[in-house]
Design a protein around this motif. Structure first.
Motif, short mmCIF file in Angstrom:
data_model
loop_
_atom_site.label_atom_id
_atom_site.label_comp_id
_atom_site.label_asym_id
_atom_site.label_seq_id
_atom_site.Cartn_x
_atom_site.Cartn_y
_atom_site.Cartn_z
N PHE A 196 -18.94 -6.47 9.22
CA PHE A 196 -18.34 -7.47 8.34
C PHE A 196 -17.78 -8.66 9.11
O PHE A 196 -17.09 -9.50 8.54
N ASN A 197 -18.04 -8.71 10.42
CA ASN A 197 -17.68 -9.86 11.26
C ASN A 197 -16.17 -10.04 11.43
O ASN A 197 -15.68 -11.16 11.51
N LEU A 198 -15.43 -8.94 11.50
CA LEU A 198 -14.00 -9.03 11.78
C LEU A 198 -13.78 -9.16 13.28
O LEU A 198 -14.43 -8.47 14.08
N LEU A 199 -12.86 -10.03 13.67
CA LEU A 199 -12.48 -10.13 15.07
C LEU A 199 -11.68 -8.89 15.47
O LEU A 199 -10.88 -8.39 14.68
N PRO A 200 -11.85 -8.39 16.69
CA PRO A 200 -11.02 -7.25 17.12
C PRO A 200 -9.58 -7.70 17.33
O PRO A 200 -9.34 -8.87 17.66
N PHE A 246 -8.22 -5.22 5.67
CA PHE A 246 -8.38 -5.65 7.05
C PHE A 246 -9.07 -7.02 7.12
O PHE A 246 -8.79 -7.83 8.00
N MET A 247 -9.97 -7.28 6.18
CA MET A 247 -10.64 -8.57 6.12
C MET A 247 -9.65 -9.68 5.76
O MET A 247 -9.72 -10.79 6.30
N GLY A 303 -11.95 -0.56 -0.11
CA GLY A 303 -10.60 -1.09 -0.29
C GLY A 303 -9.91 -1.35 1.03
O GLY A 303 -9.22 -2.35 1.22
N ASN A 304 -10.09 -0.41 1.99
CA ASN A 304 -9.55 -0.62 3.34
C ASN A 304 -10.15 -1.86 3.98
O ASN A 304 -9.45 -2.66 4.59
N VAL A 305 -11.47 -2.00 3.82
CA VAL A 305 -12.16 -3.15 4.41
C VAL A 305 -11.58 -4.45 3.88
O VAL A 305 -11.36 -5.40 4.64
N MET A 313 3.84 -9.05 4.63
CA MET A 313 2.69 -9.48 3.83
C MET A 313 1.92 -8.26 3.33
O MET A 313 1.70 -7.30 4.08
N HIS A 314 1.50 -8.31 2.06
CA HIS A 314 0.79 -7.18 1.46
C HIS A 314 -0.45 -7.63 0.72
O HIS A 314 -0.38 -8.52 -0.14
N ALA A 315 -1.59 -7.01 1.06
CA ALA A 315 -2.86 -7.30 0.40
C ALA A 315 -3.05 -6.37 -0.78
O ALA A 315 -2.69 -5.19 -0.72
#
Length: 492
Positions: free
Chosen positions: A120-124, A51-52, A46-48, A276-278
């Motif tokens: 997961f290929n997230l940019l820093p 952030f994604m 869920g955290n991922v 903004m909220h995911a």
């Protein structure tokens, strides 16, 4: 020309409850803060997803030509169990259970967090501050809030006076909650608390004798409140008012509500223009929970070592699955759903490879410019990734029609089609082409096997300088050869 000058981006603002045209405070520049993890356990799926979601937002803003300062913090102190002011710090509790220093816990799970997001290929982010690295800033904010009359000292702790604040401002402006109703629905503490009112929250907590994580302050040896940390770090790097503040839906209240109150009590104005909220991720229609076993860790997706999965899936497939729901919608994870996503992912990658085989015609029977704008329209509508994916598959349909010679495209339109697909799939959505990665890996293995064969022949011929040269040159590239009974193996 910067793309943001020709595209109209709309963002759903949780503060107004409406989609608003995005206008940054400073033209061409965006300041964005996202609440990071509390590093006391492995990052969960869920955290991922949260952030994604903000990674895609970050990527699209960069694609539009904005210069973005993206700040995502690490919470390494002050976050209580069950997110309340009383009890035990999550990190300190884990350190006590494992009989290690709290910062060992912080280091272990910060590394895990970074490794998972990299997979997961997230940019820093541009800046990744820690709460413990900004204690001075937090203490200064507390001083300002006390001076302005919105906080009080009680037995060495400092609490935010919500009732006093609400007389001059509005507590509950983000979540839509009414303070009078909250007070009416809260049980009387019967003098068992240092707070004046149950809704008051800690800015600084006096540490009990057994509390490990503690720092000196004008009020006591203690530690900062969880809400205060984000206020200090966001405003330090983005200013007293900045463009975007993001986080999970579960942070809207009380965390983000308290952030607004703290900033207004300190500076007199709301700190953020767009909140903004995911939304959350569920598993088989139910909330994820470790205690019930209805849970999947990110590494288990890759290995398939989970009773909810029939097999393992690549990070590219998992990311593509996540993009199929809008960030503000609940996304339900199931084996069937990610299997379907895998088929879509494979079709997408195969069709992108097919573009290079298309034959150009003198004229085009398809409107590629209109299709390209439809991709931008999807992302301009509050980063609507599922609509974007639908448009990308429309582009794939174009590829197949031209390949089957049922439609025509000139060379310029073929290049535009190729560029647009690559831009939105790889740069904006951040999906890795693991099919090509696998193919390249196979090619590399082939080359290495050839070199190992050449080295074996050199050793058989007692050509030791050549044998050593092959081994040493490969080692400099990070490829290690190991000679054993079964022959020579390599690792990279």
């Amino acid at each position: 020309m910067k793309l943001y000058t020709s595209q109209t981006l709309k963002i759903y603002n949780s503060l107004s409850g409406e989609k608003e045209i995005f206008k940054p405070i400073h033209e061409g520049r965006v300041g964005m803060y996202v609440c990071g993890p509390t590093v006391y356990s492995n990052v969960h799926l869920g955290n991922v997803r949260t952030f994604m979601s903000f990674d895609v937002i970050f990527r699209y803003l960069l694609h539009l030509g904005y210069k973005v300062r993206y700040v995502r913090n690490i919470t390494d102190v002050g976050h209580m169990v069950d997110d309340v002011d009383d009890g035990e710090d999550k990190i300190a509790k884990m350190a006590r259970l494992e009989k290690v220093e709290p910062m060992e816990i912080v280091q272990r799970y910060t590394v895990d967090f970074h490794e998972i997001l990299r997979e997961f290929n997230l940019l820093p982010p541009s800046i990744e501050p820690t709460a413990t690295g900004h204690l001075i800033e937090q203490i200064e904010i507390i001083k300002a809030i006390i001076d302005n009359g919105y906080a009080y000292l009680s037995n060495g702790s400092v609490y935010f006076d919500v009732v006093k604040f609400n007389k001059d401002y509005k507590y509950g402006i983000l979540s839509g909650r009414n303070l009078e109703d909250m007070i009416a629905n809260t049980r009387d503490l019967d003098g068992q608390s240092d707070k004046k009112n149950p809704q008051d929250f800690a800015l600084w907590k006096k540490a009990e004798p057994e509390h490990i994580m503690r720092w000196p302050s004008p009020w006591s040896d203690g530690f900062p409140g969880w809400h205060l940390e984000c206020t200090a770090m966001s405003t330090k790097y983005l200013g007293e008012t900045f463009d975007i503040h993001g986080g999970g839906m579960d942070l809207k209240f009380p965390h983000h509500e308290c952030e607004i109150a703290q900033s207004e009590a300190c500076t007199g104005h709301n700190p953020v223009n767009y909140w903004m909220h995911a939304n959350m991720l569920t598993l088989n229609g139910k909330k994820m929970s470790k205690s019930t076993g209805n849970n999947i860790l990110p590494q288990e997706i890759f290995s398939g070592d989970n009773p909810n999965l029939s097999k393992g899936f690549s990070s590219g497939v998992a990311r593509f699955f996540m993009m199929q729901a809008h960030y503000r919608s609940i996304l339900d994870f199931s084996d069937e759903a990610i299997l379907a996503a895998e088929k879509g992912y494979n079709r997408l990658m195969e069709s992108i490879e097919l573009i290079d085989k298309l034959k150009a015609s003198d004229s085009s029977s398809l409107n590629i410019a209109e299709w390209t704008q439809s991709c931008y329209d999807a992302m301009n509508d509050d980063f609507n990734t599922p609509i974007l994916i639908a448009q990308l598959f429309e582009g794939i349909r174009f590829v197949n029609l031209v390949h089957d010679e049922k439609e025509t495209l000139n060379a310029t339109d073929i290049e535009t089609l190729k560029t647009t697909l690559a831009t939105f799939v790889f740069d904006v959505l951040g999906i890795k082409d693991e099919k090509n990665t696998s193919a390249n890996s196979d090619k590399l293995d082939g080359v290495l096997n050839m070199l190992v064969g050449m080295r074996n022949q050199a050793r058989a011929d007692k050509n030791w300088p050549l044998s050593d040269q092959i081994r040493d040159n490969l080692a400099q590239l990070g490829i290690l050869l190991k000679d054993g009974k079964e022959g020579t193996t390599f690792n990279y």
